[in-house]
Design a protein around this motif. Structure first.
Motif, PDB file in Angstrom:
ATOM      1  N   GLY A  25      -1.203  -3.133  -7.627  1.00 53.92           N
ATOM      2  CA  GLY A  25      -2.296  -3.529  -8.507  1.00 53.92           C
ATOM      3  C   GLY A  25      -1.907  -4.701  -9.371  1.00 53.92           C
ATOM      4  O   GLY A  25      -0.753  -4.830  -9.785  1.00 53.92           O
ATOM      5  N   THR A  26      -2.885  -5.556  -9.633  1.00 56.25           N
ATOM      6  CA  THR A  26      -2.665  -6.728 -10.478  1.00 56.25           C
ATOM      7  C   THR A  26      -3.306  -6.519 -11.844  1.00 56.25           C
ATOM      8  O   THR A  26      -4.487  -6.153 -11.932  1.00 56.25           O
ATOM      9  N   ALA A  27      -2.524  -6.746 -12.899  1.00 54.54           N
ATOM     10  CA  ALA A  27      -2.990  -6.631 -14.289  1.00 54.54           C
ATOM     11  C   ALA A  27      -3.617  -5.243 -14.497  1.00 54.54           C
ATOM     12  O   ALA A  27      -2.940  -4.242 -14.286  1.00 54.54           O
ATOM     13  N   VAL A  28      -4.907  -5.148 -14.887  1.00 55.05           N
ATOM     14  CA  VAL A  28      -5.471  -3.815 -15.109  1.00 55.05           C
ATOM     15  C   VAL A  28      -5.530  -3.011 -13.809  1.00 55.05           C
ATOM     16  O   VAL A  28      -5.534  -1.773 -13.845  1.00 55.05           O
ATOM     17  N   GLY A  29      -5.555  -3.693 -12.652  1.00 55.16           N
ATOM     18  CA  GLY A  29      -5.434  -2.974 -11.384  1.00 55.16           C
ATOM     19  C   GLY A  29      -4.108  -2.254 -11.291  1.00 55.16           C
ATOM     20  O   GLY A  29      -4.014  -1.157 -10.723  1.00 55.16           O
ATOM     21  N   GLY A  30      -3.056  -2.850 -11.855  1.00 56.55           N
ATOM     22  CA  GLY A  30      -1.757  -2.197 -11.896  1.00 56.55           C
ATOM     23  C   GLY A  30      -1.717  -1.018 -12.857  1.00 56.55           C
ATOM     24  O   GLY A  30      -1.020  -0.031 -12.612  1.00 56.55           O
ATOM     25  N   VAL A  31      -2.462  -1.127 -13.946  1.00 57.07           N
ATOM     26  CA  VAL A  31      -2.575   0.008 -14.872  1.00 57.07           C
ATOM     27  C   VAL A  31      -3.224   1.191 -14.148  1.00 57.07           C
ATOM     28  O   VAL A  31      -2.747   2.328 -14.240  1.00 57.07           O
ATOM     29  N   ILE A  32      -4.301   0.921 -13.422  1.00 57.44           N
ATOM     30  CA  ILE A  32      -4.950   1.977 -12.640  1.00 57.44           C
ATOM     31  C   ILE A  32      -3.969   2.559 -11.618  1.00 57.44           C
ATOM     32  O   ILE A  32      -3.916   3.777 -11.411  1.00 57.44           O
ATOM     33  N   ALA A  33      -3.179   1.696 -10.986  1.00 60.56           N
ATOM     34  CA  ALA A  33      -2.201   2.161  -9.999  1.00 60.56           C
ATOM     35  C   ALA A  33      -1.207   3.140 -10.615  1.00 60.56           C
ATOM     36  O   ALA A  33      -0.874   4.170 -10.009  1.00 60.56           O
ATOM     37  N   LEU A  34      -0.713   2.846 -11.822  1.00 61.50           N
ATOM     38  CA  LEU A  34       0.225   3.759 -12.467  1.00 61.50           C
ATOM     39  C   LEU A  34      -0.445   5.086 -12.820  1.00 61.50           C
ATOM     40  O   LEU A  34       0.158   6.160 -12.647  1.00 61.50           O
ATOM     41  N   PHE A  35      -1.668   5.031 -13.311  1.00 61.14           N
ATOM     42  CA  PHE A  35      -2.368   6.280 -13.622  1.00 61.14           C
ATOM     43  C   PHE A  35      -2.632   7.085 -12.351  1.00 61.14           C
ATOM     44  O   PHE A  35      -2.560   8.322 -12.365  1.00 61.14           O
ATOM     45  N   TYR A  36      -2.910   6.395 -11.250  1.00 58.50           N
ATOM     46  CA  TYR A  36      -3.074   7.110  -9.981  1.00 58.50           C
ATOM     47  C   TYR A  36      -1.759   7.782  -9.584  1.00 58.50           C
ATOM     48  O   TYR A  36      -1.737   8.949  -9.163  1.00 58.50           O
ATOM     49  N   ALA A  37      -0.646   7.044  -9.679  1.00 59.57           N
ATOM     50  CA  ALA A  37       0.658   7.601  -9.315  1.00 59.57           C
ATOM     51  C   ALA A  37       1.019   8.801 -10.193  1.00 59.57           C
ATOM     52  O   ALA A  37       1.682   9.738  -9.739  1.00 59.57           O
ATOM     53  N   HIS A  38       0.584   8.762 -11.432  1.00 60.11           N
ATOM     54  CA  HIS A  38       0.830   9.886 -12.340  1.00 60.11           C
ATOM     55  C   HIS A  38      -0.008  11.095 -11.943  1.00 60.11           C
ATOM     56  O   HIS A  38       0.467  12.243 -11.982  1.00 60.11           O
ATOM     57  N   ARG A  39      -1.252  10.859 -11.538  1.00 57.68           N
ATOM     58  CA  ARG A  39      -2.159  11.963 -11.174  1.00 57.68           C
ATOM     59  C   ARG A  39      -1.865  12.498  -9.775  1.00 57.68           C
ATOM     60  O   ARG A  39      -1.967  13.706  -9.525  1.00 57.68           O
ATOM     61  N   TYR A  40      -1.496  11.619  -8.832  1.00 58.27           N
ATOM     62  CA  TYR A  40      -1.288  12.009  -7.434  1.00 58.27           C
ATOM     63  C   TYR A  40       0.093  11.555  -6.938  1.00 58.27           C
ATOM     64  O   TYR A  40       0.188  10.780  -5.988  1.00 58.27           O
ATOM     65  N   PRO A  41       1.165  12.036  -7.535  1.00 59.39           N
ATOM     66  CA  PRO A  41       2.497  11.564  -7.123  1.00 59.39           C
ATOM     67  C   PRO A  41       2.816  11.864  -5.665  1.00 59.39           C
ATOM     68  O   PRO A  41       3.577  11.129  -5.026  1.00 59.39           O
ATOM     69  N   GLU A  42       2.237  12.928  -5.131  1.00 61.62           N
ATOM     70  CA  GLU A  42       2.502  13.288  -3.741  1.00 61.62           C
ATOM     71  C   GLU A  42       1.888  12.302  -2.756  1.00 61.62           C
ATOM     72  O   GLU A  42       2.266  12.290  -1.574  1.00 61.62           O
ATOM     73  N   ARG A  43       0.974  11.456  -3.200  1.00 61.72           N
ATOM     74  CA  ARG A  43       0.334  10.464  -2.336  1.00 61.72           C
ATOM     75  C   ARG A  43       0.973   9.086  -2.442  1.00 61.72           C
ATOM     76  O   ARG A  43       0.582   8.159  -1.728  1.00 61.72           O
ATOM     77  N   VAL A  44       1.943   8.939  -3.325  1.00 57.06           N
ATOM     78  CA  VAL A  44       2.494   7.612  -3.634  1.00 57.06           C
ATOM     79  C   VAL A  44       3.969   7.545  -3.268  1.00 57.06           C
ATOM     80  O   VAL A  44       4.769   8.381  -3.702  1.00 57.06           O
ATOM     81  N   LYS A  45       4.327   6.552  -2.469  1.00 55.06           N
ATOM     82  CA  LYS A  45       5.733   6.285  -2.181  1.00 55.06           C
ATOM     83  C   LYS A  45       6.334   5.371  -3.233  1.00 55.06           C
ATOM     84  O   LYS A  45       7.485   5.533  -3.644  1.00 55.06           O
ATOM     85  N   SER A  46       5.568   4.382  -3.651  1.00 55.92           N
ATOM     86  CA  SER A  46       6.047   3.435  -4.653  1.00 55.92           C
ATOM     87  C   SER A  46       4.858   2.689  -5.228  1.00 55.92           C
ATOM     88  O   SER A  46       3.735   2.766  -4.702  1.00 55.92           O
ATOM     89  N   VAL A  47       5.103   1.982  -6.323  1.00 57.80           N
ATOM     90  CA  VAL A  47       4.074   1.199  -7.004  1.00 57.80           C
ATOM     91  C   VAL A  47       4.581  -0.225  -7.185  1.00 57.80           C
ATOM     92  O   VAL A  47       5.752  -0.437  -7.543  1.00 57.80           O
ATOM     93  N   ILE A  48       3.717  -1.194  -6.929  1.00 55.23           N
ATOM     94  CA  ILE A  48       4.009  -2.590  -7.258  1.00 55.23           C
ATOM     95  C   ILE A  48       2.997  -3.026  -8.297  1.00 55.23           C
ATOM     96  O   ILE A  48       1.793  -3.089  -8.018  1.00 55.23           O
ATOM     97  N   PHE A  49       3.481  -3.292  -9.491  1.00 52.65           N
ATOM     98  CA  PHE A  49       2.644  -3.652 -10.631  1.00 52.65           C
ATOM     99  C   PHE A  49       2.784  -5.160 -10.826  1.00 52.65           C
ATOM    100  O   PHE A  49       3.781  -5.646 -11.341  1.00 52.65           O
TER     101      PHE A  49
END
Length: 262
Positions: free
Chosen positions: A91-115
């Motif tokens: 995610g880019t900028a606020v898209g990256g903020v959403i990405a982190l909140f998604y990773a927090h809510r659904y960690p089992e669906r996330v391998k990694s995050v690129i902010f």
């Protein structure tokens, strides 16, 4: 709460269902075309899902201010529709903020995050003022100043004009306003320390909005973060430096895909 049916969101998926999966979340005031040039540089190695976030592009305007929880629910519905089990979320900028909140809510669906172009969140005062300008005067009330700031010292060339006229100016003012007013209620400080997945902070060297001190502060909050700089990227690095961002995404996905295999 609004609907979370991905069939009403404009999304695209490419690549084999057996390939490593990547979900792309664009910046505020953008659309899925934000990623076109970077995707062209990435080749066919990955399964890539991207969508117009609600209130942007060809996705519907939300019926009320769209909260962080509702953005996260939209991402989850697109993941299901794209037939992705686990993914790297970019995610880019606020898209990256959403990405982190998604990773927090659904960690089992996330391998990694690129902010990309890391930020704490949508600044309440600045963005409330911007939303008010848009509602009073349309996207043209902010377009030139917003894009000039995002491009910084980069050339005001055809890519600049395209971003201003074909991406930002095409955003629905009400969708923009309702997105901002929902996102200013959250920032990453509340959850950053609980994100256990690897996070790459991919920062634009020429970004004057989210400067190096902000990037360093965010890196210090995340338990498993690394930082990489895009030398010719400003505030919209994937759009401004697509080849460099594609290289960084490709390398990080390959590395974390190996490391998180179970």
């Amino acid at each position: 709460m609004g609907t979370h049916d991905a069939t009403d969101l404009n999304f695209r998926v490419s690549g084999s269902t057996s390939a490593p999966a990547v979900m792309l979340l664009h910046a505020l005031g953008a659309n899925l075309g934000f990623w076109d040039a970077m995707i062209a540089e990435m080749g066919s190695e990955f399964r890539i899902a991207r969508f117009d976030q609600r209130g942007h592009g060809h996705s519907p305007v939300p019926p009320h201010k769209w909260t962080m929880d509702e953005h996260v629910a939209d991402v989850e519905q697109v993941r299901k529709a794209a037939m992705i089990e686990r993914m790297t979320i970019v995610g880019t900028a606020v898209g990256g903020v959403i990405a982190l909140f998604y990773a927090h809510r659904y960690p089992e669906r996330v391998k990694s995050v690129i902010f990309v172009n890391p930020t704490m969140g949508a600044h309440p005062v600045t963005n409330t003022e911007r939303a008010a300008k848009v509602m009073a005067g349309g996207m043209q009330a902010i377009a030139e100043a917003a894009v000039a700031r995002a491009f910084g010292e980069l050339a005001h060339d055809e890519r600049y004009v395209h971003y201003r006229d074909e991406i930002l100016m095409k955003t629905d003012p009400l969708g923009y306003q309702r997105t901002i007013m929902g996102l200013i209620e959250k920032d990453i400080r509340a959850i950053a320390g609980e994100i256990r997945r690897p996070v790459l902070l991919l920062a634009g060297r020429l970004d004057t909005i989210n400067r190096a001190d902000v990037v360093d502060e965010i890196a210090g909050m995340l338990p498993n973060a690394s930082v990489q700089w895009v030398e010719r990227g400003a505030h919209f690095a994937p759009y401004q430096a697509p080849a460099a961002c594609a290289d960084a995404v490709r390398a990080f996905v390959r590395a974390t895909d190996r490391d998180t295999e179970t």
